[in-house]
Write an enzyme that holds these catalytic residues in place. Structure first.
Site, PDB file in Angstrom:
ATOM      1  N   ASP A 477      -6.711  27.480  17.459  1.00  0.00           N
ATOM      2  CA  ASP A 477      -5.543  28.131  18.044  1.00  0.00           C
ATOM      3  C   ASP A 477      -5.328  27.517  19.417  1.00  0.00           C
ATOM      4  O   ASP A 477      -6.233  26.939  19.989  1.00  0.00           O
ATOM      5  CB  ASP A 477      -5.840  29.618  18.273  1.00  0.00           C
ATOM      6  N   THR A 479      -3.553  29.442  22.221  1.00  0.00           N
ATOM      7  CA  THR A 479      -3.659  30.451  23.269  1.00  0.00           C
ATOM      8  C   THR A 479      -5.067  30.997  23.380  1.00  0.00           C
ATOM      9  O   THR A 479      -5.613  31.481  22.410  1.00  0.00           O
ATOM     10  CB  THR A 479      -2.699  31.604  22.962  1.00  0.00           C
ATOM     11  N   ASP A 799      -7.836  34.682  16.033  1.00  0.00           N
ATOM     12  CA  ASP A 799      -8.067  35.929  16.764  1.00  0.00           C
ATOM     13  C   ASP A 799      -7.296  37.078  16.154  1.00  0.00           C
ATOM     14  O   ASP A 799      -7.658  38.219  16.301  1.00  0.00           O
ATOM     15  CB  ASP A 799      -7.693  35.755  18.239  1.00  0.00           C
TER      16      ASP A 799
END
Length: 1281
Positions: A477, A479, A799
């Site tokens: 990912d 972020t 996440d």
């Protein structure tokens, strides 16, 4: 687990006394939570009026929660129980000792030792010893003959030592697991309101009456009732098996159950049942009995996960077994008819778990077990031969050459000889069997896991650590992983002006500013806050969603306080909230104004929201029309420039609903979320973590490709990727958006094709604006791909709740410890406690280190094995006695197994590990370089030992130790042999530290204290044994000179090691590798036996099914012809197809048996689920179990197709990567590919449907016809082409 039910009883007794304190009892609450939906609502209405009534009785406030006073909390714990489910009792040390004693070789040794002990006390009264032959020995000292028992006792003692050490290791391993477990549980925190303050407390601290805040991605820790919810949807499949998300509202369904997942929205609940009284806990208690029979592997899984899954299994198992029987009874059609809902897959996994005795072995363990078995078998043969030779020589010598009669009085003495020979045989076996191997793996893994904690990796599944060493691709990912996840607004476009830094509030018209601040304050989750910094001069702390924190920070920068607005409009007053999810990519909040009209504020990804705006606020504060043309201008002039600087752009907008239109239908989202007025667009910066570019460089150097998968827009993603070093200037790598990616991988029918994915993924580096499904598709596509020569091993970070499928599908799933939701953590293998990408690189280092540690240990262990076995064997044959005595062998065994595994398995990793490419899955454990070292050292040691054995007495001028009688005292000669042998092992242990042929074996030796202390400790003990061991160890004290010679000969192995590493491995053509992995399909023996038992039925069945088989043969003819046609259409070389056919027929017989077997025991086929090998698509196996030519998709002939024959032995997997094109992920297979025939039905990779109908009948045929051996009718299908 009786204590569970007991604690329930105990609580109910206690609560009788406290009846006056709380207005409801444990029993009432427990029965209340067993109701669902409307029933529950009615019951609450009857008993308490409403939820607030219940809160009053529980003495808690729906807004401020409990007071949080310790006395109150304690009282609630005593009355209603604690929020923890008692874990299973760990095994006691004695139990572990008992388990260690079960080892067969040890049992044999014990028996032999006891027999030897018993015989040593037996004295023939008057028989002259001389009558019993020379070997029986003549004049013994009186005290010598008394000491006959010592050898037996010493063996028993050393057995006890080995057992205690093994048990201690197991115990410490278990203790570490418990520690890890509690660490994982402590990591779990939950947000509750106490005394009006929102705080996070460990899940175990939650009590009945707590008011908990729940949000997207939470795993509910206790049962409760909803107080207030926004758009709340719960996935209750873990408890009910229904895969649809359940909407929770005050007026419809308030029941929130522990162990269920929040899939959307947010809200508050009051806790009504915890621990063993919650729904999950009750199930757990019921399972208590079943639990105790289960094996320890539960330790590794979270408790909650367990009971939920088990319950699901109990619920469905009966059904699925019947399904299977039905499927057997009917024709092939039944195979397709079985339904597939999303947790049928999980269900199958469950059954697999239920029937498999232990957790699936990892690749490494598979290779090791296989190697250990092979070595063990060799050892068994050697020891048997040793015993036979000793016995034969003795008998021939005594009764033939000396020509003695068998005297009755001598019988015990002869028996003593035989027992001695037997003991020697057993010790050879003990030394040959490398029982240290499994030990080394567990020590190495447990050590690594412990150390990885320090590197911010919390490992949930042990084998993930080792798989990580083989990783070839990481999909990360953006972020929070690559970036800091500290978002700040740095640019804004407001009132028709683009500000490159945060504007002054004076420059913005007051009316717009009011709109802006109100919109930000109410349309960000109320759980998101900006808190004052922890220490003076630090940055303010951001709590909650980081993008929202940036907006709240923006309002603070504009000198306005969002909290005052929130105090005026508390969360309860919000009329309707559409929470953010991955489909909407926006969030909206509706306020009811004083005059009865409604106002909605929205925020979301700018390119999505701007399409829904038809007005924009101008510099004067008025709104003007916003046309598509204006929008394109804005995208070019504002959004793209912001994105190209790596900013994430967010649009803020609002819409008014007038009183005259009446209240709109809030459930019709499409009508609500249109006609917006744009307030402003902000650019949010999330800086790249400083250590990431370096970490990514290391990955690329280590042969690992890093890909970025993000929901951001493509320009932002590209900018960040360049900053991180994922994209280098001048590379021709792909950056795709989710839409474009989907367009390229799907065919005209919208079905995903593996071949199309194969064209994209090798070049793909950035996937932007991607949905979780795209992530899953990409991961699955890379894993199933056969383009590269090695199967890709993929690690994924995630996440969000919706990353679950991708995390599960990946070989190693990393969840974020800080930003990750519980659902993501649940699906992952490793949790990154600091959410940092560079921790993944550490995980790779540790993973490679585990592999290398095991190889080091093997290199050492095998040298000792080979030498000790050969010495004992030849010594026995030539001198009728093993030069190394039983007790000495046990000591050597202890050094080389237990101590060496500790010393070599705990080497710390070095950066050098990241300089090589990853090992493949089929890389043998023992490379040719290691084989060279093992044989080279073996030769040196054998030469030295035999020289000492046969010429030692002349060299040292001592008595000859050979041909000693039965009870002879120990000789200096044999002591020197033993001592030199041990010292050579010690120095060779230092050699074993390097396995890739490095010169400097001492490099970094002092970084490993364990290694140094073990080598040093062993040396000290060796001195003690030789100098003071005396009779039990068959040793005599040696002089200083002799010690120096022994040490010098031992040290020689280091010098010899340098000589060996000078010989280039490539010259030695005869070296072979060893320790290849078990292929997924090499079926364990038990299953083959089962198969044999079923053989008879099959012949009968075969007669019955003859007609059916003919029918299939016909079908297959058509099928083949269509194949040929489609092959020509798609331009596949027909030769390629034929060649593939040929290469498969060699594996045919074996394959058929496997297919049948696989259908028989529904698990064996999926046993490999954990092994990433087996992830190569199961569809193939379901769809074409044996008629391999059936890939009806256009097959691009690979160069490898011609080599398929050579590969047959190694690549025996059913879906042999080179010979079949894996089927691409089908829509139905969003769940990982668990066995479900429906998958193949949905599998969209066939281009012509006519063929497809034939395909599904085939597995049935194979099953029906029993193993189709070459003579069977089915076999001729092969040749029908």
């Amino acid at each position: 687990m009786a204590n569970n039910s007991y604690s329930g009883v105990k609580n109910s007794i206690v609560e009788a006394n406290h009846d006056g304190d709380f207005g409801c009892t444990l029993k009432e609450l427990r029965s209340l939570m067993e109701l669902r939906g409307a029933e529950g609502l009615n019951k609450i209405g009857e008993s308490y009026g409403d939820v607030h009534g219940l809160c009053n009785r529980l003495k808690t406030s729906p807004t401020d929660g409990l007071s949080g006073q310790p006395a109150d909390i304690e009282k609630r714990k005593t009355v209603f129980g604690q929020n923890l489910i008692p874990p299973k009792k760990p095994k006691t040390f004695l139990q572990l000792v008992w388990e260690a004693l079960q080892d067969v070789t040890l049992i044999i040794l014990e028996v032999a030792a006891i027999v030897s002990l018993g015989l040593s006390f037996y004295r023939p009264q008057d028989a002259e010893r001389e009558d019993c032959g020379k070997a029986a020995g003549g004049a013994e000292d009186e005290n010598e003959s008394e000491a006959g028992w010592i050898e037996g006792a010493a063996i028993l003692l050393s057995v006890i030592c080995v057992v205690l050490v093994t048990a201690f290791n197991d115990w410490s391993k278990e203790k570490q697991f418990r520690g890890l477990q509690s660490r994982i549980e402590q990591e779990q925190k939950f947000t509750v309101v106490r005394g009006g303050q929102v705080i996070q407390i460990p899940v175990a601290e939650i009590v009945v009456g707590d008011v908990a805040q729940i949000k997207y991605g939470d795993l509910l820790p206790a049962d409760g009732l909803l107080i207030q919810g926004n758009d709340l949807k719960i996935d209750e499949s873990s408890l009910t098996g229904e895969s649809d998300h359940v909407k929770k509202m005050q007026e419809r369904d308030l029941m929130l159950l522990s162990g269920t997942h929040v899939m959307e929205g947010s809200g508050k609940m009051v806790v009504t049942a915890v621990g063993v009284n919650s729904q999950t806990g009750i199930i757990f208690t019921l399972l208590g009995a079943a639990e105790d029979d289960d094996d320890d592997d539960e330790d590794e899984k979270k408790k909650e996960k367990e009971e939920k899954k088990k319950q699901r299994k109990n619920k469905k198992q009966d059904g699925s077994i019947e399904n299977r029987k039905k499927a057997k009874a009917q024709d092939g059609a039944a195979m397709e008819m079985q339904p597939l809902n999303s947790d049928e897959g999980a269900d199958a996994e469950e059954k697999k778990k239920a029937n498999l005795p232990k957790k699936e072995k990892s690749v490494l363990q598979g290779k090791l077990t296989k190697l250990a078995v092979q070595i063990g078998k060799a050892g068994l043969v050697m020891s048997a031969i040793t015993v036979i030779i000793l016995v034969v020589l003795f008998v021939v010598d005594t009764f033939w050459i000396q020509n003695l009669p068998w005297v009755k009085a001598c019988t015990p003495i002869y028996i003593q000889f035989f027992v001695k020979f037997f003991i020697i045989g057993v010790t050879v076996l003990v030394v040959a069997v490398p029982e240290g191997l499994p030990l080394a793996v567990t020590i190495s893994l447990a050590y690594s896991v412990k150390k990885m904690m320090k590197d911010n990796n919390l490992v949930r599944h042990l084998d993930a650590c080792e798989t990580m060493g083989n990783a070839t691709a990481i999909c990360s990912d953006k972020t929070g992983t690559l970036t800091m996840n500290r978002m700040t607004v740095v640019q804004a476009y407001v009132a028709e002006k683009h500000y490159k830094k945060v504007p002054d509030p004076e420059n913005i018209p007051a009316s717009i500013l009011d709109f802006l601040i109100l919109g930000i304050a109410v349309n960000c989750a109320y759980t998101t806050k900006i808190m004052p910094p922890e220490k003076e001069g630090g940055l303010p702390r951001q709590v909650g969603n980081k993008t929202e924190c940036a907006l709240l920070g923006f309002s603070t920068d504009l000198k306005r306080d969002y909290q005052t607005i929130r105090n005026e409009i508390p969360e309860e007053k919000l009329h309707k909230v559409y929470t953010f999810n991955s489909v909407r990519k926006s969030m909206s909040t509706v306020l009811k104004m004083a005059d009865g009209s409604f106002r909605m504020f929205s925020k979301g990804a700018s390119e999505i929201l701007l399409k829904k705006c038809y007005k924009i606020l101008t510099a004067s504060g008025e709104s003007k029309v916003f046309r598509p043309r204006d929008r394109d201008d804005m995208v070019k002039k504002v959004i793209e420039p912001m994105a190209s600087e790596g900013l994430r752009t967010i649009c803020l907008a609002y819409r008014d609903f007038t009183v005259t239109d009446g209240e709109p239908d809030w459930d019709n989202e499409n009508d609500i979320l249109t006609g917006l007025t744009c307030i402003c667009v902000v650019g949010i910066e999330d800086p790249v973590r400083p250590e990431v570019p370096d970490a990514i460089r290391k990955c690329q150097r280590a042969g690992i490709t890093v890909r970025m998968v993000t929901g951001d827009n493509i320009n932002t993603a590209r900018a960040i990727a360049s900053k991180c070093g994922i994209l280098q200037p001048g590379d021709d790598f792909l950056c795709l958006e989710g839409k474009e990616f989907n367009r390229r991988i799907r065919n005209e029918k919208g079905e995903i094709e593996q071949e199309r994915i194969d064209k994209i993924w090798p070049k793909l580096r950035v996937l932007a604006r991607s949905s979780p499904t795209d992530k899953h598709t990409l991961v699955k596509g890379i894993i199933d791909s056969t383009v590269a020569e090695q199967r890709q091993v993929v690690a994924v970070t995630g996440d969000g709740t919706n990353d679950g499928p991708a995390l599960k599908k990946a070989d190693v799933g990393f969840a974020m410890g800080i930003a990750g939701t519980d659902v993501a953590k649940e699906a992952s293998d490793i949790i990154l406690t600091d959410d940092n990408f560079s921790s993944i690189v550490k995980a790779v280092m540790w993973g490679r280190n585990v592999y290398d540690s095991i190889s080091k240990f093997l290199q050492f262990q095998l040298t000792v094995n080979v030498v000790a076995v050969i010495v004992a064997f030849t010594g026995a044959c030539i001198t009728q006695d093993s030069p190394l005595k039983a007790v000495q062998m046990l000591w050597v065994n202890l050094i080389m197994d237990t101590f060496a595994s500790l010393a070599l398995a705990t080497e710390p990793p070095t950066e050098a590990l990241l300089l090589r490419k990853p090992y493949g899955r089929n890389k043998p454990l023992i490379s040719r370089t290691m084989m060279k070292n093992i044989l080279g050292q073996g030769v040196y040691q054998l030469v030295i030992i035999f020289t000492l054995l046969f010429a030692g007495e002349k060299m040292f001028d001592i008595d000859n130790g050979r041909k000693a009688p039965l009870r002879a005292p120990p000789s200096e000669h044999y002591t020197i042999v033993f001592n030199t042998f041990v010292l050579m092992q010690l120095f060779n242990e230092i050699n074993a530290r390097k396995i890739h042929g490095e010169r400097n074996v001492f490099e970094g030796i002092f970084n490993n204290l364990i290694f140094c202390s073990i080598v040093f400790g062993t040396f000290i003990i060796q001195i003690v044994i030789v100098q003071f061991g005396g009779k039990p160890f068959s040793c005599v004290a040696l002089t200083i000179d002799q010690w120096l010679w022994c040490t010098f000969l031992g040290f020689g192995s280091l010098l010899w090691g340098q000589v060996i590493s000078s010989i280039p491995t490539s010259r030695l053509k005869f070296l072979k590798t060893a320790g290849h992995g078990t292929q997924k399909e090499e079926i364990p023996d038990e299953e083959l036996e089962e198969l044999d038992d079923m053989e008879e039925i099959d012949h009968a069945e075969r007669e019955l099914r003859r007609g059916q088989i003919l029918w299939f043969r016909g079908l297959n003819r058509i099928q083949t012809q269509m194949d040929v046609v489609s092959a020509f259409q798609s331009g596949t070389s027909f030769q390629g197809a034929l060649r593939r056919q040929a290469s498969n027929s060699s594996q045919q017989q074996q394959h058929d048996i496997r297919v049948v077997n696989a259908f028989r025991s529904s698990i064996s086929l999926y046993e490999g689920l954990e092994k990433p090998e087996s992830r190569s698509s199961i569809h193939n196996f379901m769809t074409h179990p044996e008629f391999r030519i059936e890939d009806s998709e256009p097959h691009i002939p690979l160069i490898d197709d011609t080599d398929a024959e050579d590969d047959a032995p190694t690549k025996r997997n059913s879906a042999s990567p080179r010979n079949t094109s894996p089927a691409p992920p089908s829509p139905a297979s969003a769940a990982p590919p668990f066995p479900s025939p429906a998958l193949s039905a949905a599998s969209p990779n066939q281009n012509n449907n006519a063929v497809e109908s034939g395909n599904h009948l085939l597995p049935e045929a194979t099953k029906a016809g029993g193993p189709s051996l070459p003579g069977s009718p089915l076999h001729s299908l092969e040749t029908s082409l």
